[in-house]
Design an enzyme around this catalytic site. Structure first.
Site, PDB file in Angstrom:
ATOM      1  N   ASN A   9       0.863  -1.185   0.000  1.00 35.50           N
ATOM      2  CA  ASN A   9       0.000   0.000   0.000  1.00 35.50           C
ATOM      3  C   ASN A   9       0.897   1.232   0.000  1.00 35.50           C
ATOM      4  O   ASN A   9       1.445   1.606   1.038  1.00 35.50           O
ATOM      5  CB  ASN A   9      -0.908  -0.014   1.230  1.00 35.50           C
ATOM      6  CG  ASN A   9      -1.798   1.221   1.305  1.00 35.50           C
ATOM      7  OD1 ASN A   9      -1.934   1.973   0.338  1.00 35.50           O
ATOM      8  ND2 ASN A   9      -2.400   1.434   2.467  1.00 35.50           N
ATOM      9  N   LYS A  11       0.083   4.245  -0.383  1.00 37.47           N
ATOM     10  CA  LYS A  11      -0.605   5.406   0.201  1.00 37.47           C
ATOM     11  C   LYS A  11      -0.371   6.660  -0.671  1.00 37.47           C
ATOM     12  O   LYS A  11      -0.193   6.537  -1.885  1.00 37.47           O
ATOM     13  CB  LYS A  11      -0.179   5.616   1.652  1.00 37.47           C
ATOM     14  CG  LYS A  11      -0.394   4.359   2.507  1.00 37.47           C
ATOM     15  CD  LYS A  11      -0.207   4.604   3.985  1.00 37.47           C
ATOM     16  CE  LYS A  11      -0.439   3.330   4.756  1.00 37.47           C
ATOM     17  NZ  LYS A  11      -0.374   3.528   6.226  1.00 37.47           N
ATOM     18  N   HIS A  97      -9.564   0.920   4.834  1.00 34.35           N
ATOM     19  CA  HIS A  97      -8.334   1.171   5.598  1.00 34.35           C
ATOM     20  C   HIS A  97      -8.643   2.150   6.724  1.00 34.35           C
ATOM     21  O   HIS A  97      -9.471   3.044   6.582  1.00 34.35           O
ATOM     22  CB  HIS A  97      -7.254   1.733   4.673  1.00 34.35           C
ATOM     23  CG  HIS A  97      -5.893   1.739   5.295  1.00 34.35           C
ATOM     24  ND1 HIS A  97      -5.495   2.695   6.196  1.00 34.35           N
ATOM     25  CD2 HIS A  97      -4.837   0.896   5.146  1.00 34.35           C
ATOM     26  CE1 HIS A  97      -4.250   2.447   6.573  1.00 34.35           C
ATOM     27  NE2 HIS A  97      -3.835   1.350   5.955  1.00 34.35           N
ATOM     28  N   GLU A  99      -7.242   4.629   7.827  1.00 36.13           N
ATOM     29  CA  GLU A  99      -7.069   6.047   7.497  1.00 36.13           C
ATOM     30  C   GLU A  99      -8.297   6.597   6.788  1.00 36.13           C
ATOM     31  O   GLU A  99      -8.648   7.765   6.957  1.00 36.13           O
ATOM     32  CB  GLU A  99      -5.801   6.219   6.646  1.00 36.13           C
ATOM     33  CG  GLU A  99      -4.532   5.933   7.435  1.00 36.13           C
ATOM     34  CD  GLU A  99      -3.332   5.589   6.562  1.00 36.13           C
ATOM     35  OE1 GLU A  99      -2.282   5.286   7.137  1.00 36.13           O
ATOM     36  OE2 GLU A  99      -3.462   5.605   5.320  1.00 36.13           O
ATOM     37  N   GLU A 169      -5.408  -4.955  10.751  1.00 33.75           N
ATOM     38  CA  GLU A 169      -4.445  -3.883  10.967  1.00 33.75           C
ATOM     39  C   GLU A 169      -4.741  -3.209  12.305  1.00 33.75           C
ATOM     40  O   GLU A 169      -5.570  -2.310  12.369  1.00 33.75           O
ATOM     41  CB  GLU A 169      -4.498  -2.864   9.827  1.00 33.75           C
ATOM     42  CG  GLU A 169      -5.910  -2.478   9.362  1.00 33.75           C
ATOM     43  CD  GLU A 169      -5.935  -1.159   8.612  1.00 33.75           C
ATOM     44  OE1 GLU A 169      -4.914  -0.763   8.051  1.00 33.75           O
ATOM     45  OE2 GLU A 169      -7.000  -0.517   8.618  1.00 33.75           O
ATOM     46  N   GLY A 175       2.203   2.864  11.416  1.00 32.34           N
ATOM     47  CA  GLY A 175       3.032   4.057  11.342  1.00 32.34           C
ATOM     48  C   GLY A 175       3.582   4.516  12.669  1.00 32.34           C
ATOM     49  O   GLY A 175       4.145   5.613  12.772  1.00 32.34           O
ATOM     50  N   SER A 215       2.520  -2.213  10.534  1.00 30.65           N
ATOM     51  CA  SER A 215       3.979  -2.032  10.616  1.00 30.65           C
ATOM     52  C   SER A 215       4.731  -3.341  10.403  1.00 30.65           C
ATOM     53  O   SER A 215       5.699  -3.650  11.104  1.00 30.65           O
ATOM     54  CB  SER A 215       4.371  -1.405  11.958  1.00 30.65           C
ATOM     55  OG  SER A 215       3.865  -0.089  12.060  1.00 30.65           O
ATOM     56  N   GLY A 237       4.940   1.426   4.672  1.00 33.55           N
ATOM     57  CA  GLY A 237       6.218   2.078   4.374  1.00 33.55           C
ATOM     58  C   GLY A 237       7.276   1.153   3.811  1.00 33.55           C
ATOM     59  O   GLY A 237       8.063   1.550   2.937  1.00 33.55           O
TER      60      GLY A 237
END
Length: 252
Positions: A9, A11, A97, A99, A169, A175, A215, A237
């Site tokens: 992902n 993002k 997600h 977010e 998640e 993050g 993560s 990330g």
């Protein structure tokens, strides 16, 4: 049992030149990816069309979207329909997600519609679920995650649910540098699979891919992926670097 899955992902990261370079490096690293792992990348929406052309002859890597609307076409400025995504060769679509739940107020009803809309066009949803730190600390996290799944997914037909990938998640681990322990992740993954088996049957429960999305990185992926009910990862990330993404894919 479902095929192992590693999905990146990206993002809202990377300008176009940076994204093209990352894609080029991933393709050049093809031989470093295991053939028995489903590799998925979910770049920012403006790049999907160009990436689709590049990946046309790269059947070992699938293209995914980060978001979609639940109507095929119409006066919905700024939205992206599943029909449009399918026409570009998109095979997976992230739905729900944290977010988007938190920043864009996506509720259970909307997420259910988004999942159904993707399935209508044979795009596999990657449905995200997970709890905030205060929910875990209150020791109601199992009920919280199960409600997310039940309210958004359990109206699906068995053959529809079997197409899903569910990404657990824990929001407190996204993050933040924190990661659920392998035992904590396995607990929820097992709970999800058991609940699906109870609502549907064991066959459907074993067809659904259940992956970890908090993560996950090259250092912890091997331990996480060794758990019985963890079928892979939704990588944030660490998917933005070829070396770490290939390392994660080789962690099974």
């Amino acid at each position: 049992m479902t095929r192992k899955i590693v999905a990146g992902n990206w993002k809202m990261n990377l300008d176009y030149d940076e994204a093209k370079l990352l894609l080029k490096n991933l393709i050049a690293s093809k031989d470093q990816f295991p053939s028995d792992v489903e590799v998925v990348i979910c770049p920012s929406a403006p790049y999907i069309s160009a990436f689709a052309e590049v990946l046309r002859d790269q059947d070992w890597i699938s293209l995914g979207s980060q978001n979609n609307y639940f109507i095929d076409e119409g006066a919905f400025t700024g939205e992206i329909s599943p029909k449009q995504l399918k026409s570009l060769g998109v095979k997976f679509g992230i739905v729900g997600h944290s977010e988007r739940r938190d920043n864009f107020d996506e509720d259970y009803s909307m997420l259910s519609k988004k999942v159904k809309a993707l399935l209508k066009h044979n795009v596999r949803p990657i449905f995200c679920c997970g709890e905030q730190l205060q929910v875990r600390d209150s020791n109601v996290y199992k009920e919280f995650v199960m409600k997310q799944i039940q309210d958004s997914l359990f109206k699906l037909k068995p053959e529809e649910l079997a197409q899903l990938v569910i990404a657990y998640e824990p929001i407190w681990a996204i993050g933040t540098g924190k990661t659920a322990t392998a035992d904590q992740a396995q607990e929820i993954h097992h709970l999800i699979r058991s609940r699906i088996a109870s609502e549907y049957n064991d066959k459907i429960a074993n067809q659904v891919g259940i992956i970890y999305g908090g993560s996950c990185n090259a250092d912890n992926a091997k331990e996480l992926f060794s758990q019985k009910d963890i079928d892979g990862g939704l990588i944030g990330g660490a998917s933005l670097k070829t070396e770490s993404f290939t390392a994660i894919a080789n962690s099974f």
